[in-house]
Design a protein around this motif. Sequence first.
Motif, short mmCIF file in Angstrom:
data_model
loop_
_atom_site.label_atom_id
_atom_site.label_comp_id
_atom_site.label_asym_id
_atom_site.label_seq_id
_atom_site.Cartn_x
_atom_site.Cartn_y
_atom_site.Cartn_z
N LYS A 1 -13.60 9.94 5.52
CA LYS A 1 -12.99 8.97 4.83
C LYS A 1 -12.14 8.72 3.46
O LYS A 1 -11.58 9.80 3.03
N PRO B 1 -8.46 -0.07 7.34
CA PRO B 1 -9.63 0.52 7.94
C PRO B 1 -10.64 0.42 9.11
O PRO B 1 -10.59 -0.69 9.51
N ARG C 1 -14.66 1.16 10.66
CA ARG C 1 -15.64 1.65 10.35
C ARG C 1 -17.04 2.56 11.77
O ARG C 1 -16.31 2.26 12.54
N TYR D 1 -8.70 7.10 1.14
CA TYR D 1 -8.77 6.18 -0.20
C TYR D 1 -7.76 5.18 0.35
O TYR D 1 -6.92 5.65 0.57
N TRP E 1 0.70 -1.32 -0.12
CA TRP E 1 0.15 0.22 -0.11
C TRP E 1 0.88 1.88 0.09
O TRP E 1 0.64 2.17 -0.80
N GLU F 1 -11.19 0.23 -1.76
CA GLU F 1 -11.42 0.34 -0.66
C GLU F 1 -11.30 2.04 0.24
O GLU F 1 -10.23 3.10 -0.04
N SER F 2 -12.62 2.52 0.35
CA SER F 2 -12.49 3.29 1.28
C SER F 2 -13.36 3.52 2.47
O SER F 2 -14.06 2.78 2.78
N ALA F 3 -12.38 4.00 3.74
CA ALA F 3 -13.00 4.72 5.27
C ALA F 3 -12.26 5.09 5.84
O ALA F 3 -11.58 5.59 5.13
#
Length: 181
Positions: A139, A166, A168, A141, A17, A146-148
């Motif tokens: 949020k 990530p 929630r 990216y 990442w 995946e966005s969180a």
Amino acid sequence: MKAKSVGALLLAVAGIWLAQAAAQNPREGDKGGKGVPVLDSRKIEEGEAKNKLDEPNYGYVGTLGTFSASAKKAGAGTGEEAAAAFVVHQYPDVEKSALGLTKLQYEGPKRLGNVDGWVFKTEWDGKQYPSKVFLSAEKVYFGGGESAYIAADHRTDTGWVWKLMPLRRMEMLKKSGAEGR
């Protein structure tokens, strides 16, 4: 043995990442799709939040722990005192990890890199365990669609470091909303 494999896998994912993020070299206005900012992985600068943020009243849940983010003062009789239970490692030995539990004291809205959020002070000294925790108000990216939400922690020797897992976010129930259940 299993913990080492999971740790190695997490490090590999984080490395991939970071390599992707560095290759993109995000700037302040870059977006990762749907108006979500790309996380800036360069040195994290702390500043004032760019957007006006309401006081936090959220719960965050993720692989690294559970956070109750509230601006309420401890002892205010509301029962909405901020707290966190999260996986921490004993800096600098990342092989030693434990589940940490701490009360959080709200310090206010801040901006880390290109992400607005809230900073909370922990009960720890910042040497082995973090002295501050940042929880994003927006949020980000992560890549791969995946966005969180995201967290960061602050330690004396390293400064702010993103937790590349990530989160929630959920609304907190009001005391009256829990009655009769």
